[in-house]
Design a protein around this motif. Structure first.
Motif, mmCIF file in Angstrom:
data_model
loop_
_atom_site.group_PDB
_atom_site.id
_atom_site.type_symbol
_atom_site.label_atom_id
_atom_site.label_comp_id
_atom_site.label_asym_id
_atom_site.label_seq_id
_atom_site.Cartn_x
_atom_site.Cartn_y
_atom_site.Cartn_z
ATOM 1 N N LEU A 48 5.381 14.006 -8.616
ATOM 2 C CA LEU A 48 6.514 14.873 -8.291
ATOM 3 C C LEU A 48 7.382 15.119 -9.523
ATOM 4 O O LEU A 48 7.816 16.246 -9.771
ATOM 5 C CB LEU A 48 7.344 14.259 -7.158
ATOM 6 N N ARG A 49 7.631 14.063 -10.314
ATOM 7 C CA ARG A 49 8.404 14.226 -11.549
ATOM 8 C C ARG A 49 7.748 15.238 -12.473
ATOM 9 O O ARG A 49 8.416 16.131 -13.026
ATOM 10 C CB ARG A 49 8.544 12.887 -12.278
ATOM 11 N N HIS A 50 6.429 15.124 -12.649
ATOM 12 C CA HIS A 50 5.709 16.066 -13.516
ATOM 13 C C HIS A 50 5.793 17.486 -12.960
ATOM 14 O O HIS A 50 6.012 18.442 -13.715
ATOM 15 C CB HIS A 50 4.243 15.654 -13.681
ATOM 16 N N ASP A 51 5.617 17.613 -11.653
ATOM 17 C CA ASP A 51 5.661 18.940 -11.031
ATOM 18 C C ASP A 51 7.051 19.557 -11.149
ATOM 19 O O ASP A 51 7.182 20.758 -11.411
ATOM 20 C CB ASP A 51 5.250 18.856 -9.560
ATOM 21 N N ILE A 52 8.085 18.739 -10.966
ATOM 22 C CA ILE A 52 9.455 19.258 -11.085
ATOM 23 C C ILE A 52 9.733 19.663 -12.531
ATOM 24 O O ILE A 52 10.339 20.716 -12.779
ATOM 25 C CB ILE A 52 10.478 18.238 -10.561
ATOM 26 N N ASP A 53 9.294 18.854 -13.494
ATOM 27 C CA ASP A 53 9.466 19.225 -14.902
ATOM 28 C C ASP A 53 8.813 20.575 -15.185
ATOM 29 O O ASP A 53 9.399 21.429 -15.860
ATOM 30 C CB ASP A 53 8.864 18.161 -15.824
ATOM 31 N N ALA A 54 7.616 20.777 -14.666
ATOM 32 C CA ALA A 54 6.915 22.043 -14.862
ATOM 33 C C ALA A 54 7.675 23.191 -14.205
ATOM 34 O O ALA A 54 7.805 24.271 -14.792
ATOM 35 C CB ALA A 54 5.496 21.953 -14.302
ATOM 36 N N LEU A 55 8.197 22.961 -13.005
ATOM 37 C CA LEU A 55 8.951 24.011 -12.310
ATOM 38 C C LEU A 55 10.237 24.342 -13.059
ATOM 39 O O LEU A 55 10.613 25.514 -13.168
ATOM 40 C CB LEU A 55 9.259 23.582 -10.868
ATOM 41 N N VAL A 56 10.903 23.323 -13.600
ATOM 42 C CA VAL A 56 12.122 23.555 -14.382
ATOM 43 C C VAL A 56 11.810 24.441 -15.582
ATOM 44 O O VAL A 56 12.576 25.365 -15.908
ATOM 45 C CB VAL A 56 12.756 22.211 -14.818
ATOM 46 N N GLU A 57 10.687 24.196 -16.234
ATOM 47 C CA GLU A 57 10.283 25.039 -17.366
ATOM 48 C C GLU A 57 10.033 26.473 -16.918
ATOM 49 O O GLU A 57 10.421 27.419 -17.599
ATOM 50 C CB GLU A 57 9.044 24.473 -18.042
ATOM 51 N N ALA A 97 0.824 -1.210 0.000
ATOM 52 C CA ALA A 97 0.000 0.000 0.000
ATOM 53 C C ALA A 97 0.859 1.262 0.000
ATOM 54 O O ALA A 97 0.666 2.135 -0.856
ATOM 55 C CB ALA A 97 -0.977 -0.011 1.168
ATOM 56 N N PRO A 98 1.821 1.389 0.929
ATOM 57 C CA PRO A 98 2.666 2.590 0.876
ATOM 58 C C PRO A 98 3.461 2.672 -0.427
ATOM 59 O O PRO A 98 3.645 3.749 -0.973
ATOM 60 C CB PRO A 98 3.601 2.442 2.068
ATOM 61 N N LEU A 99 3.913 1.536 -0.941
ATOM 62 C CA LEU A 99 4.685 1.537 -2.179
ATOM 63 C C LEU A 99 3.845 2.058 -3.340
ATOM 64 O O LEU A 99 4.325 2.848 -4.161
ATOM 65 C CB LEU A 99 5.209 0.134 -2.468
ATOM 66 N N ALA A 100 2.601 1.665 -3.407
ATOM 67 C CA ALA A 100 1.715 2.146 -4.472
ATOM 68 C C ALA A 100 1.507 3.650 -4.354
ATOM 69 O O ALA A 100 1.582 4.381 -5.356
ATOM 70 C CB ALA A 100 0.377 1.411 -4.418
ATOM 71 N N ARG A 101 1.253 4.139 -3.130
ATOM 72 C CA ARG A 101 1.065 5.578 -2.924
ATOM 73 C C ARG A 101 2.337 6.344 -3.253
ATOM 74 O O ARG A 101 2.300 7.417 -3.862
ATOM 75 C CB ARG A 101 0.637 5.866 -1.486
ATOM 76 N N HIS A 120 16.862 20.370 -2.354
ATOM 77 C CA HIS A 120 17.298 20.085 -0.980
ATOM 78 C C HIS A 120 16.402 19.026 -0.330
ATOM 79 O O HIS A 120 16.897 18.080 0.289
ATOM 80 C CB HIS A 120 17.285 21.383 -0.160
ATOM 81 N N GLN A 121 15.096 19.172 -0.489
ATOM 82 C CA GLN A 121 14.164 18.220 0.117
ATOM 83 C C GLN A 121 14.304 16.830 -0.492
ATOM 84 O O GLN A 121 14.272 15.819 0.216
ATOM 85 C CB GLN A 121 12.720 18.724 -0.036
ATOM 86 N N VAL A 122 14.472 16.752 -1.821
ATOM 87 C CA VAL A 122 14.634 15.460 -2.484
ATOM 88 C C VAL A 122 15.949 14.814 -2.049
ATOM 89 O O VAL A 122 16.022 13.600 -1.830
ATOM 90 C CB VAL A 122 14.551 15.619 -4.022
ATOM 91 N N ARG A 123 16.980 15.628 -1.893
ATOM 92 C CA ARG A 123 18.274 15.104 -1.434
ATOM 93 C C ARG A 123 18.156 14.506 -0.027
ATOM 94 O O ARG A 123 18.705 13.443 0.252
ATOM 95 C CB ARG A 123 19.309 16.227 -1.458
ATOM 96 N N LEU A 124 17.428 15.180 0.843
ATOM 97 C CA LEU A 124 17.216 14.652 2.196
ATOM 98 C C LEU A 124 16.457 13.324 2.157
ATOM 99 O O LEU A 124 16.781 12.393 2.902
ATOM 100 C CB LEU A 124 16.466 15.665 3.067
ATOM 101 N N LEU A 125 15.461 13.232 1.282
ATOM 102 C CA LEU A 125 14.731 11.965 1.130
ATOM 103 C C LEU A 125 15.665 10.866 0.643
ATOM 104 O O LEU A 125 15.594 9.721 1.106
ATOM 105 C CB LEU A 125 13.557 12.134 0.167
ATOM 106 N N GLY A 126 16.529 11.197 -0.305
ATOM 107 C CA GLY A 126 17.504 10.227 -0.802
ATOM 108 C C GLY A 126 18.430 9.744 0.298
ATOM 109 O O GLY A 126 18.744 8.550 0.391
ATOM 110 N N VAL A 166 2.820 6.615 -7.060
ATOM 111 C CA VAL A 166 1.949 7.651 -7.628
ATOM 112 C C VAL A 166 2.489 9.030 -7.272
ATOM 113 O O VAL A 166 2.559 9.927 -8.121
ATOM 114 C CB VAL A 166 0.496 7.478 -7.131
ATOM 115 N N GLY A 167 2.887 9.196 -6.021
ATOM 116 C CA GLY A 167 3.424 10.483 -5.575
ATOM 117 C C GLY A 167 4.701 10.862 -6.307
ATOM 118 O O GLY A 167 4.894 12.024 -6.688
ATOM 119 N N LEU A 168 5.581 9.883 -6.532
ATOM 120 C CA LEU A 168 6.832 10.167 -7.240
ATOM 121 C C LEU A 168 6.574 10.541 -8.700
ATOM 122 O O LEU A 168 7.230 11.435 -9.246
ATOM 123 C CB LEU A 168 7.776 8.970 -7.167
ATOM 124 N N GLU A 169 5.612 9.869 -9.316
ATOM 125 C CA GLU A 169 5.276 10.211 -10.700
ATOM 126 C C GLU A 169 4.753 11.638 -10.777
ATOM 127 O O GLU A 169 5.150 12.417 -11.645
ATOM 128 C CB GLU A 169 4.239 9.231 -11.252
#
Length: 74
Positions: A22-31, A10-14, A48-54, A17-20
């Protein structure tokens, strides 16, 4: 007695979806940043936040015997 069994599915599925999203949102922000350099600090904050998650994920995957590199200590 009611026992809750936790699984990773269940958490993996969420998270997937959240990472997908996030990718779209980051692409939009980069633009946006490409056309509006004043938005760059927002991109830096996301980085910074993504690095901390990593770092958190790396720590979870690390063998119990491995040392934590100084740059990953919080």
């Amino acid at each position: 007695m009611n026992v809750t069994v936790r699984t990773a599915s269940a958490p993996l599925a969420r998270i997937g979806v959240g990472l997908e999203q996030l990718r779209h949102d980051i692409d939009a922000l980069v633009e946006v940043v490409a056309g509006q350099p004043q938005a760059r600090p927002q991109l830096v904050e996301i980085h910074h936040q993504v690095r901390l998650l990593g770092q958190q994920l790396n720590a979870a995957l690390r063998s119990p015997d491995e040392q934590v590199p100084p740059e990953e200590r919080q």
